[in-house]
Design an enzyme around this catalytic site. Structure first.
Site, PDB file in Angstrom:
ATOM      1  N   GLY A   1      26.398   3.705   7.607  1.00  7.76           N
ATOM      2  CA  GLY A   1      25.481   2.700   8.162  1.00  7.76           C
ATOM      3  C   GLY A   1      24.907   1.794   7.094  1.00  7.76           C
ATOM      4  O   GLY A   1      24.812   0.578   7.280  1.00  7.76           O
TER       5      GLY A   1
ATOM      6  N   ARG B   1      30.103  13.731  -1.630  1.00  9.43           N
ATOM      7  CA  ARG B   1      28.785  13.177  -1.970  1.00  9.43           C
ATOM      8  C   ARG B   1      28.102  13.976  -3.079  1.00  9.43           C
ATOM      9  O   ARG B   1      27.372  13.404  -3.880  1.00  9.43           O
ATOM     10  CB  ARG B   1      27.892  13.163  -0.731  1.00  9.43           C
TER      11      ARG B   1
ATOM     12  N   GLY C   1      31.125   3.913   8.741  1.00 15.33           N
ATOM     13  CA  GLY C   1      31.626   4.939   9.662  1.00 15.33           C
ATOM     14  C   GLY C   1      32.179   6.138   8.918  1.00 15.33           C
ATOM     15  O   GLY C   1      31.706   6.500   7.847  1.00 15.33           O
TER      16      GLY C   1
ATOM     17  N   LYS D   1      33.445   0.329  18.053  1.00 20.10           N
ATOM     18  CA  LYS D   1      32.434  -0.626  18.531  1.00 20.10           C
ATOM     19  C   LYS D   1      32.222  -1.824  17.620  1.00 20.10           C
ATOM     20  O   LYS D   1      32.047  -1.678  16.414  1.00 20.10           O
ATOM     21  CB  LYS D   1      31.097   0.098  18.687  1.00 20.10           C
TER      22      LYS D   1
END
Ligand code: AMP
Length: 400
Positions: free
Chosen positions: A378, A40, A354, A202
């Site tokens: 997200g 990043r 994720g 999930k």
């Protein structure tokens, strides 16, 4: 499509000598004061370079972790400022504060092309609470606002949202611009055939993105823990594997409507439990009661790899198994390798959501072997779910 004004849309003369507030996402993992993964930070370099090369005075600000308004030494941005000095080969000032006299003083003394990194924005609870006084004080430091923190753009915090309205010039940096271009294309006229690969644990976390992508893709390959809810909905025994029963009604609907384009696992690597995994076996189709599926099996890996061939666009989100341990990383490694190979074959490949970067690293795939690796977990899923991201909507539109 990206219709937001980008930093390069502004004439150079508008940048020279101006103080820029550049919100970046430097939320990188740090262990014992050392940065273990600096992707990043490296991604933020082009925007910083662009600004300093044009004589702007740049305030770089980020959050790190979740200090919840407390000063936590291990979450200081200072190691990032040092890393940035190494990467840029230029002087980078660090004040150890976010607002106040000391910060103002350093900003007032910045030369053209000077750089200042602020302390962790979330050391102030006002950041998360988008507190108006804090927004105003942050905004008072600068002339121009730039958001390059795509990974935090789904949060309406002071530095990503509230302070921006104090500026007439609110631009996207190059990270945000690239994310909007690549992710926007996945929703809006991707090159076809277009396949989406979804894994992870999930469905609930990615339901909006999944709904949108299932509709738009030509093929949806489902692995990881997510697959077991799909298999269960089809009446296939998945033993004690992870499932989300509350998602079954939606999954059944999706299978009815889009069953033709959904590809599911046909075999599994199973164990008694995560802790007790001495006796790993591969089972076809049904998983016996009391056993857990922790990775896709070899036939599934081969099926998924062949299904990925010949696509012009591939989006991948979520590992195919519990890739963090070697016993269950084979499926993720195979898929990561196949996606990297697709890039070489000319496919546009996008990985996001994720912990995709860890999965790629574990599979020893170079990030440069993927057309675009999203920096926003997200945020990328929210965007793909068709939701407006506050940190993006607040930026100036190109047409204005
Ligand atoms: P997510 O945040 O939903 O993308 O999930 C990522 C997590 O899913 C990783 O930490 C994996 O260990 C986990 N995962 C993948 N496959 C399985 C599985 N078959 N059973 C349990 N967890 C899984």
């Amino acid at each position: 499509m990206n219709d937001k004004l980008v930093v390069s849309d502004l004439p150079d003369s508008e940048l020279k000598g101006k103080v820029i507030f550049l919100r970046v996402d430097f939320n990188v993992p740090i262990r014992d004061g050392k940065i273990s993964e600096d992707y990043r930070i490296r991604r933020a370099v082009p925007t910083i370079d662009y600004l300093v090369d044009r004589g702007a005075k740049v305030i770089v600000a980020s959050h790190m972790g979740r200090p919840r308004g407390k000063i936590i030494k291990s979450l200081s941005i200072e190691p990032v400022a040092s890393r940035l000095t190494e990467l840029l080969g230029r002087e980078v000032k660090f004040v150890g504060k976010v607002i106040g006299k000391e910060v103002k003083n350093v900003v007032d003394n910045l030369k053209n092309g000077g750089l200042l990194v602020l302390e962790n924005l979330r050391f102030h609870i006002e950041e998360r609470n988008n507190e108006p006084g804090f927004c105003k004080e942050l905004a008072s430091l600068a002339d121009i606002y730039i958001n390059d923190a795509f990974g935090t753009s789904h949060r309406a915090h002071a530095s990503t949202f509230g302070m921006a309205s104090h500026f007439s010039v609110r631009l996207a940096g190059f990270v945000v611009d690239r994310e909007l271009k690549f992710l926007g294309k996945l929703l809006d006229c991707p090159r076809r055939p277009y396949s989406v690969v979804v894994g992870g644990s999930k469905i609930k976390d990615k339901i909006h993105a999944l709904k949108n992508l299932i509709e738009k893709a030509d093929q949806v390959i489902i692995g990881g823990g997510v697959a077991y809810t799909f298999l269960k909905a089809k009446g296939i025994n998945v033993g004690d594997s992870i499932t989300e029963d509350e998602m079954i009604p939606w999954v059944k609907e999706a299978l009815d409507k889009y069953g033709d384009k959904i590809v599911l696992p046909v075999d599994h690597i199973v164990a008694e439990s995560f802790e007790n995994r001495k006796n790993l076996i591969v089972v076809d189709d049904e998983i016996p009661d009391e056993l857990h599926g922790f990775d896709i099996g070899p036939k599934t890996a081969a099926l998924f790899i062949s299904s990925l061939k010949g696509n012009s666009t591939i989006f991948w989100s979520g590992p195919m198994g519990v890739f963090e341990v070697d016993d269950f990383s084979s499926g993720t490694t195979h898929i990561a390798g196949a996606i990297a190979l697709s890039t070489w074959r000319g496919t546009t490949t996008v990985v996001g959501g994720g912990d995709s970067i860890s999965a790629l690293r574990k599979a020893e795939v170079l990030l440069s072997e993927i057309s675009h690796v999203s920096t926003g977990g997200g945020a990328s899923l929210e965007f793909l779910g068709g939701n407006e991201l506050p940190g993006i909507s607040i930026l100036n539109d190109k047409k204005n």
